[in-house]
Design an enzyme around this catalytic site. Sequence first.
Site, PDB file in Angstrom:
ATOM      1  N   ARG A 109       0.813  -1.224   0.000  1.00 16.96           N
ATOM      2  CA  ARG A 109       0.000   0.000   0.000  1.00 16.96           C
ATOM      3  C   ARG A 109       0.848   1.276   0.000  1.00 16.96           C
ATOM      4  NH1 ARG A 109      -3.456  -3.042   3.699  1.00 16.96           N
ATOM      5  NH2 ARG A 109      -5.304  -3.722   2.542  1.00 16.96           N
ATOM      6  N   LYS A 131       3.623  11.862 -11.327  1.00 17.83           N
ATOM      7  CA  LYS A 131       2.891  10.890 -12.145  1.00 17.83           C
ATOM      8  C   LYS A 131       3.682   9.586 -12.217  1.00 17.83           C
ATOM      9  CE  LYS A 131       0.353  13.895 -15.337  1.00 17.83           C
ATOM     10  NZ  LYS A 131       0.158  14.218 -16.774  1.00 17.83           N
ATOM     11  N   GLU A 173      10.795  17.899 -24.706  1.00 15.91           N
ATOM     12  CA  GLU A 173       9.975  18.341 -23.579  1.00 15.91           C
ATOM     13  C   GLU A 173      10.408  19.734 -23.111  1.00 15.91           C
ATOM     14  OE1 GLU A 173       7.315  17.218 -22.166  1.00 15.91           O
ATOM     15  OE2 GLU A 173       7.151  15.079 -22.622  1.00 15.91           O
ATOM     16  N   LYS A 213       7.999  23.334 -14.855  1.00 16.89           N
ATOM     17  CA  LYS A 213       7.093  22.234 -14.547  1.00 16.89           C
ATOM     18  C   LYS A 213       6.608  22.301 -13.097  1.00 16.89           C
ATOM     19  CE  LYS A 213       6.107  17.388 -14.925  1.00 16.89           C
ATOM     20  NZ  LYS A 213       6.418  16.083 -15.519  1.00 16.89           N
ATOM     21  N   GLU A 223      -3.928  17.782 -11.962  1.00 19.87           N
ATOM     22  CA  GLU A 223      -4.228  17.995 -13.378  1.00 19.87           C
ATOM     23  C   GLU A 223      -5.721  18.217 -13.624  1.00 19.87           C
ATOM     24  OE1 GLU A 223      -1.868  16.290 -17.151  1.00 19.87           O
ATOM     25  OE2 GLU A 223      -3.250  14.839 -16.282  1.00 19.87           O
ATOM     26  N   ARG A 227      -2.451  22.665 -15.030  1.00 23.87           N
ATOM     27  CA  ARG A 227      -1.382  21.693 -15.259  1.00 23.87           C
ATOM     28  C   ARG A 227      -1.525  21.017 -16.624  1.00 23.87           C
ATOM     29  NH1 ARG A 227       1.040  16.880 -11.293  1.00 23.87           N
ATOM     30  NH2 ARG A 227       2.296  15.882 -12.907  1.00 23.87           N
ATOM     31  N   ASN A 231       0.527  19.229 -21.157  1.00 22.63           N
ATOM     32  CA  ASN A 231       0.135  18.201 -22.123  1.00 22.63           C
ATOM     33  C   ASN A 231       0.234  18.674 -23.563  1.00 22.63           C
ATOM     34  OD1 ASN A 231      -0.523  16.132 -20.239  1.00 22.63           O
ATOM     35  ND2 ASN A 231      -2.415  17.221 -19.746  1.00 22.63           N
ATOM     36  N   HIS A 234       1.004  16.245 -26.397  1.00 22.50           N
ATOM     37  CA  HIS A 234       0.885  14.880 -25.878  1.00 22.50           C
ATOM     38  C   HIS A 234      -0.361  14.144 -26.346  1.00 22.50           C
ATOM     39  CE1 HIS A 234       4.224  16.095 -23.421  1.00 22.50           C
ATOM     40  NE2 HIS A 234       4.286  14.914 -22.852  1.00 22.50           N
ATOM     41  N   HIS A 238       1.068  10.897 -27.739  1.00 23.74           N
ATOM     42  CA  HIS A 238       0.787   9.587 -27.146  1.00 23.74           C
ATOM     43  C   HIS A 238       0.132   8.658 -28.159  1.00 23.74           C
ATOM     44  CE1 HIS A 238       0.915  10.917 -22.628  1.00 23.74           C
ATOM     45  NE2 HIS A 238       2.106  10.600 -23.114  1.00 23.74           N
ATOM     46  N   HIS A 253       9.734   8.808 -26.600  1.00 22.47           N
ATOM     47  CA  HIS A 253       8.649   9.686 -26.171  1.00 22.47           C
ATOM     48  C   HIS A 253       8.861  11.129 -26.637  1.00 22.47           C
ATOM     49  CE1 HIS A 253       5.540  11.469 -23.677  1.00 22.47           C
ATOM     50  NE2 HIS A 253       6.437  12.274 -23.154  1.00 22.47           N
TER      51      HIS A 253
END
Length: 351
Positions: A109, A131, A173, A213, A223, A227, A231, A234, A238, A253
């Site tokens: 956990r 993330k 990026e 960032k 997000e 935020r 993206n 992206h 993606h 990426h």
Amino acid sequence: MEKQKIILSTNLKERLKDAINSLSHDKIFILTDEITFQLCKPAIESYDYLSNALYITIGATDIHKTIESLTHVWYELSNKGGSRNSLLINLGGGMVTDLGGFAASTFKRGIKYINIPTTLLSMIDASVGGKTGINFNGLKNEIGVFNPASCVLLDTNFLRTLDYTNICSGYAEMLKHSLISSVDHWSNLLHFDLNDVDYSQLQKLVALSVKIKERFVKEDPYEQGIRKALNLGHTVGHAFESLALSQNKPILHGYAVAWGCICELYLSAIKVGFPHDKLYQTIQFIKEYYGTFTISCKDYSHIYELMKHDKKNNSNMINFTLLGDIGDIRINQTATKEEIFEMLDFFREGL
């Protein structure tokens, strides 16, 4: 979400020791992939305080950012006596920090973890912001949680181990950060020579990207709003990555983000007035260093369906971050299927 402690350091041995000593722990595990085990483990294996650390190694590159790799990490943590008080150090690029962060967030956990990013991409993007996740069902980062590392240690000496394509991947990026930041920053990045890297200047640019960032993450950690500026590039990027994975031809990426930025800046130009001169200056830079991603009109429907799975979408509407100008961020923008196909036409034919 707790604020990450981010340390830009040229003395990794001392800074890592301080970070470990600040966290109660019984055992230390170090996650690497096959490449960072060879190239980056030597940088830390002589540290006396890591003499009893237990290594876990997974396959390299995004094709191993899978539930099978995640399960392997869980088994290793469990079989080697990991407890809720254990500490995981993720030493590697974005795939390692994403998957390792998710493994740490879910084992028992949740156990504490430290990120030591070793690629430019992971320094300014993947390891920062909380993330974590894995690819699943042919989709990029489909499963994951928000959970920041206890500490992120950025040692730019690792950048000297990177090849040209991995420098370019991370730099994409940074270019995205400049587009959502300021004209001066954007202009400086367009004049940086990726064929002859000035590492001292790159270190300064890394620090600036991390600050950009951090600013968005602090304002909107989960997000829900601004935020989403991060993206940019992206939604399409993606989808390009997922398409390439489905063809068993994975792409880096950062390259996908660069190509995604071309598409989304085109949408920005036709929908919210992004200046054409800045569009074409950015495209020219991307063409020079990243080439292009080959798609045909037969791929359009598949790309569109992949974009519909993007986590930022609402009510089955594809959601974009667009720009009215550099730094003029327009989140929660949508486009019709026809506009998206026209965008792909521009990407395929207009370069």
